[in-house]
Design an enzyme around this catalytic site. Structure first.
Site, PDB file in Angstrom:
ATOM      1  N   ALA A  44       0.833  -1.208   0.000  1.00 58.02           N
ATOM      2  CA  ALA A  44       0.000   0.000   0.000  1.00 58.02           C
ATOM      3  C   ALA A  44       0.866   1.257   0.000  1.00 58.02           C
ATOM      4  CB  ALA A  44      -0.946  -0.014   1.196  1.00 58.02           C
ATOM      5  N   GLU A  45       1.893   1.287   0.863  1.00 60.94           N
ATOM      6  CA  GLU A  45       2.845   2.391   0.858  1.00 60.94           C
ATOM      7  C   GLU A  45       4.252   1.913   1.164  1.00 60.94           C
ATOM      8  OE1 GLU A  45      -0.726   4.940   0.976  1.00 60.94           O
ATOM      9  OE2 GLU A  45      -0.189   3.244   2.238  1.00 60.94           O
ATOM     10  N   THR A  46       5.210   2.609   0.580  1.00 62.14           N
ATOM     11  CA  THR A  46       6.611   2.486   0.960  1.00 62.14           C
ATOM     12  C   THR A  46       7.063   3.854   1.460  1.00 62.14           C
ATOM     13  OG1 THR A  46       7.051   0.752  -0.668  1.00 62.14           O
ATOM     14  CG2 THR A  46       8.952   1.961   0.187  1.00 62.14           C
ATOM     15  N   HIS A  75       0.127   4.209   8.627  1.00 62.19           N
ATOM     16  CA  HIS A  75       0.778   2.929   8.937  1.00 62.19           C
ATOM     17  C   HIS A  75       2.247   2.931   8.534  1.00 62.19           C
ATOM     18  CE1 HIS A  75       0.374   1.705   4.695  1.00 62.19           C
ATOM     19  NE2 HIS A  75       1.142   0.677   4.968  1.00 62.19           N
TER      20      HIS A  75
END
Length: 266
Positions: A44-46, A75
């Protein structure tokens, strides 16, 4: 070659919560390269962070989904702080990340829980609902509000669980994502799910940034400033929430490292 960590945020055991990639940097990388890394990770995210000159507890932080840079991510901020505390020898009890959304502080409690100090984004009621919303989420909500994201409110947890959204139609809406929420039970004040196919995340497992809007909404509705929340995605996650004075919210949770290694960029 870059150090790389895969962290499950808002979880105390692997395979729960929301997985985030974390890349600690010594110097900034080009945005195009960070976007390529995030796309390759397909999480979802880095998160990418780099120390600020002349400080020992402040870092510049950016987040990328597989398709775009995002303005706020809970997160992956939690995951970045976890990496600093658990793997990089950070000795303090609070770290400050500078981001597109301003300074974000993360404090470590004695229990090991990490608490995000995030902006509050109270949603505003919409008298005219976005065209195609009911078809996009597959149900008719009680209320529709908006901040960065749309907030759709239902009567029960069962209704939120039963949603079978049309991701192509959600992506056509003029919002980063859609938050579906309802009252919780058994000590949980409210539950939610989060859909953001517009930015490459069909359903996010646990979304800290969504709680910047969920916390002020439920605090007002329930008449309390401290709340327990659960995101009821298939992976699921628990969040400890507090509405603070001055337009801020606290979002608490745990994190666990799933993998650590190196990125070989040629």
């Amino acid at each position: 070659m870059l150090r790389y960590f895969h962290v499950d945020a808002f979880a105390q055991t692997p395979f729960a919560g929301n997985p985030a990639g974390v890349c600690p940097l010594e110097t900034p990388l080009p945005a195009a390269l960070m976007q390529q890394i995030a796309a390759e990770n397909s999480l979802a995210e880095t998160a990418f962070f780099v120390p600020r000159a002349g400080t020992s507890a402040e870092f510049d932080l950016r987040w990328f989904t597989p398709t775009v840079e995002i303005d706020l991510c809970g997160h992956a901020t939690l995951a970045a702080a976890h990496v600093l505390f658990q793997h990089l020898g950070f000795a303090g009890e609070q770290v400050t990340f500078h981001s597109q959304s301003g300074p974000l502080r993360v404090a470590r409690e004695a229990s090991g829980r990490l608490v995000l100090d995030f902006p509050s984004r109270p949603p505003q009621e919409l008298t005219v609902h976005p065209t195609g919303l009911t078809d996009a989420i597959g149900a008719t909500p009680l209320r529709v509000l908006a901040a960065r994201d749309l907030l759709v409110v239902f009567n029960s947890e069962a209704e939120v669980l039963a949603l079978n959204p049309n991701f192509a139609r959600i992506a056509a809406l003029e919002y980063v994502g859609v938050i579906a929420t309802a009252p919780g039970s058994n000590g949980i004040d409210f539950v939610s799910r989060f859909f953001a196919p517009r930015v490459g995340v069909p359903e996010d497992p646990v979304t800290g940034s969504a709680h910047s809007s969920l916390i002020p909404f439920w605090a007002e509705k329930l008449g309390k400033t401290e709340l327990r929340a659960r995101q009821i995605s298939p992976r699921g996650g628990d969040l400890w929430c507090r509405l603070r004075d001055g337009g801020r919210v606290d979002i608490g949770g745990y994190a666990v490292t799933y993998a650590a290694g190196e990125l070989l960029l040629g």
